[in-house]
Design a protein around this motif. Structure first.
Motif, PDB file in Angstrom:
ATOM      1  N   HIS A  29     -12.925   9.259  -1.443  1.00 42.05           N
ATOM      2  CA  HIS A  29     -13.354   9.127  -2.834  1.00 42.05           C
ATOM      3  C   HIS A  29     -12.603  10.149  -3.665  1.00 42.05           C
ATOM      4  O   HIS A  29     -12.541  11.323  -3.288  1.00 42.05           O
ATOM      5  CB  HIS A  29     -14.864   9.381  -2.974  1.00 42.05           C
ATOM      6  CG  HIS A  29     -15.698   8.378  -2.239  1.00 42.05           C
ATOM      7  ND1 HIS A  29     -15.868   7.096  -2.687  1.00 42.05           N
ATOM      8  CD2 HIS A  29     -16.391   8.462  -1.088  1.00 42.05           C
ATOM      9  CE1 HIS A  29     -16.641   6.437  -1.843  1.00 42.05           C
ATOM     10  NE2 HIS A  29     -16.972   7.254  -0.855  1.00 42.05           N
ATOM     11  N   GLY A  30     -12.065   9.703  -4.751  1.00 41.32           N
ATOM     12  CA  GLY A  30     -11.381  10.621  -5.653  1.00 41.32           C
ATOM     13  C   GLY A  30     -12.394  11.397  -6.475  1.00 41.32           C
ATOM     14  O   GLY A  30     -13.615  11.228  -6.330  1.00 41.32           O
ATOM     15  N   HIS A  31     -11.896  12.231  -7.353  1.00 41.93           N
ATOM     16  CA  HIS A  31     -12.765  12.980  -8.257  1.00 41.93           C
ATOM     17  C   HIS A  31     -13.447  12.018  -9.213  1.00 41.93           C
ATOM     18  O   HIS A  31     -12.892  10.982  -9.579  1.00 41.93           O
ATOM     19  CB  HIS A  31     -11.955  13.997  -9.066  1.00 41.93           C
ATOM     20  CG  HIS A  31     -11.338  15.056  -8.217  1.00 41.93           C
ATOM     21  ND1 HIS A  31     -12.060  16.079  -7.659  1.00 41.93           N
ATOM     22  CD2 HIS A  31     -10.068  15.242  -7.816  1.00 41.93           C
ATOM     23  CE1 HIS A  31     -11.264  16.856  -6.966  1.00 41.93           C
ATOM     24  NE2 HIS A  31     -10.034  16.365  -7.027  1.00 41.93           N
ATOM     25  N   LYS A  32     -14.658  12.352  -9.610  1.00 48.02           N
ATOM     26  CA  LYS A  32     -15.365  11.480 -10.545  1.00 48.02           C
ATOM     27  C   LYS A  32     -14.700  11.538 -11.914  1.00 48.02           C
ATOM     28  O   LYS A  32     -14.103  12.557 -12.295  1.00 48.02           O
ATOM     29  CB  LYS A  32     -16.838  11.853 -10.628  1.00 48.02           C
ATOM     30  CG  LYS A  32     -17.106  13.229 -11.179  1.00 48.02           C
ATOM     31  CD  LYS A  32     -18.589  13.531 -11.174  1.00 48.02           C
ATOM     32  CE  LYS A  32     -18.821  14.969 -11.627  1.00 48.02           C
ATOM     33  NZ  LYS A  32     -20.215  15.318 -11.601  1.00 48.02           N
ATOM     34  N   THR A  33     -14.792  10.462 -12.636  1.00 43.55           N
ATOM     35  CA  THR A  33     -14.241  10.394 -13.982  1.00 43.55           C
ATOM     36  C   THR A  33     -15.248  10.994 -14.947  1.00 43.55           C
ATOM     37  O   THR A  33     -16.433  10.653 -14.896  1.00 43.55           O
ATOM     38  CB  THR A  33     -13.950   8.925 -14.372  1.00 43.55           C
ATOM     39  OG1 THR A  33     -13.046   8.381 -13.409  1.00 43.55           O
ATOM     40  CG2 THR A  33     -13.349   8.832 -15.763  1.00 43.55           C
ATOM     41  N   LEU A  34     -14.794  11.880 -15.787  1.00 40.99           N
ATOM     42  CA  LEU A  34     -15.666  12.543 -16.756  1.00 40.99           C
ATOM     43  C   LEU A  34     -15.408  12.000 -18.145  1.00 40.99           C
ATOM     44  O   LEU A  34     -14.255  11.726 -18.508  1.00 40.99           O
ATOM     45  CB  LEU A  34     -15.405  14.054 -16.742  1.00 40.99           C
ATOM     46  CG  LEU A  34     -15.591  14.754 -15.387  1.00 40.99           C
ATOM     47  CD1 LEU A  34     -15.177  16.212 -15.497  1.00 40.99           C
ATOM     48  CD2 LEU A  34     -17.018  14.626 -14.906  1.00 40.99           C
ATOM     49  N   HIS A  35     -16.465  11.857 -18.909  1.00 41.90           N
ATOM     50  CA  HIS A  35     -16.364  11.366 -20.296  1.00 41.90           C
ATOM     51  C   HIS A  35     -17.087  12.346 -21.203  1.00 41.90           C
ATOM     52  O   HIS A  35     -18.267  12.610 -21.003  1.00 41.90           O
ATOM     53  CB  HIS A  35     -16.977   9.966 -20.432  1.00 41.90           C
ATOM     54  CG  HIS A  35     -16.341   8.963 -19.533  1.00 41.90           C
ATOM     55  ND1 HIS A  35     -15.139   8.360 -19.838  1.00 41.90           N
ATOM     56  CD2 HIS A  35     -16.710   8.463 -18.349  1.00 41.90           C
ATOM     57  CE1 HIS A  35     -14.810   7.530 -18.877  1.00 41.90           C
ATOM     58  NE2 HIS A  35     -15.747   7.574 -17.949  1.00 41.90           N
ATOM     59  N   TYR A  36     -16.377  12.877 -22.175  1.00 42.88           N
ATOM     60  CA  TYR A  36     -16.963  13.817 -23.121  1.00 42.88           C
ATOM     61  C   TYR A  36     -16.832  13.283 -24.528  1.00 42.88           C
ATOM     62  O   TYR A  36     -15.894  12.543 -24.841  1.00 42.88           O
ATOM     63  CB  TYR A  36     -16.263  15.182 -23.037  1.00 42.88           C
ATOM     64  CG  TYR A  36     -16.414  15.873 -21.707  1.00 42.88           C
ATOM     65  CD1 TYR A  36     -17.625  16.464 -21.351  1.00 42.88           C
ATOM     66  CD2 TYR A  36     -15.365  15.937 -20.818  1.00 42.88           C
ATOM     67  CE1 TYR A  36     -17.768  17.105 -20.128  1.00 42.88           C
ATOM     68  CE2 TYR A  36     -15.494  16.583 -19.589  1.00 42.88           C
ATOM     69  CZ  TYR A  36     -16.700  17.158 -19.260  1.00 42.88           C
ATOM     70  OH  TYR A  36     -16.852  17.787 -18.057  1.00 42.88           O
TER      71      TYR A  36
END
Length: 123
Positions: free
Chosen positions: A112-119
């Motif tokens: 699993h890659g890094h989680k996608t962050l949304h700001y």
């Protein structure tokens, strides 16, 4: 030297599903299509690819409808086993990259890659 692999699912395939429970490998295309339709409730003629393994996890069959007939991809390992996610009632959706990792022997449940962050703002 890494070999080119021509008979593999394309990385761009939009729908790939992993059937997690082992399957009787005497089943051919029609038997697997019936399983897709009756047990998963999916349309086996949609063009999606479905991957199955046997109880020993040393074989994989991939089923896909292509225009006017089923394509059945079969891979049998000489010595090792596939790292198959445990049995579950849920079918597992995969990407083209993930199905190829599975065919190469990687454990896709660990990849699993890094989680996608949304700001919305910096501050």
């Amino acid at each position: 030297m890494k070999r080119s692999r021509y008979l593999r699912p394309a990385w761009e395939m939009p729908e790939i599903y992993l059937y997690r429970a082992p399957v009787d490998f005497r089943k051919q295309a029609n038997g697997l299509a019936l399983l897709v339709e009756q047990e998963l409730g999916h349309n086996p003629f949609s063009g999606a690819l479905y991957a199955f393994t046997n109880r020993q996890r040393n074989k994989i069959k991939c089923l896909m409808w292509e225009d006017n007939g089923f394509v059945l991809y079969y891979k049998a390992l000489a010595e090792e086993r596939f790292k198959w996610p445990g049995p579950s009632d849920d079918v597992m959706a995969l990407t083209g990259e993930q199905i190829n990792w599975l065919l190469d022997g990687y454990d896709i449940t660990l990849m699993h890659g890094h989680k996608t962050l949304h700001y919305d703002s910096v501050g």
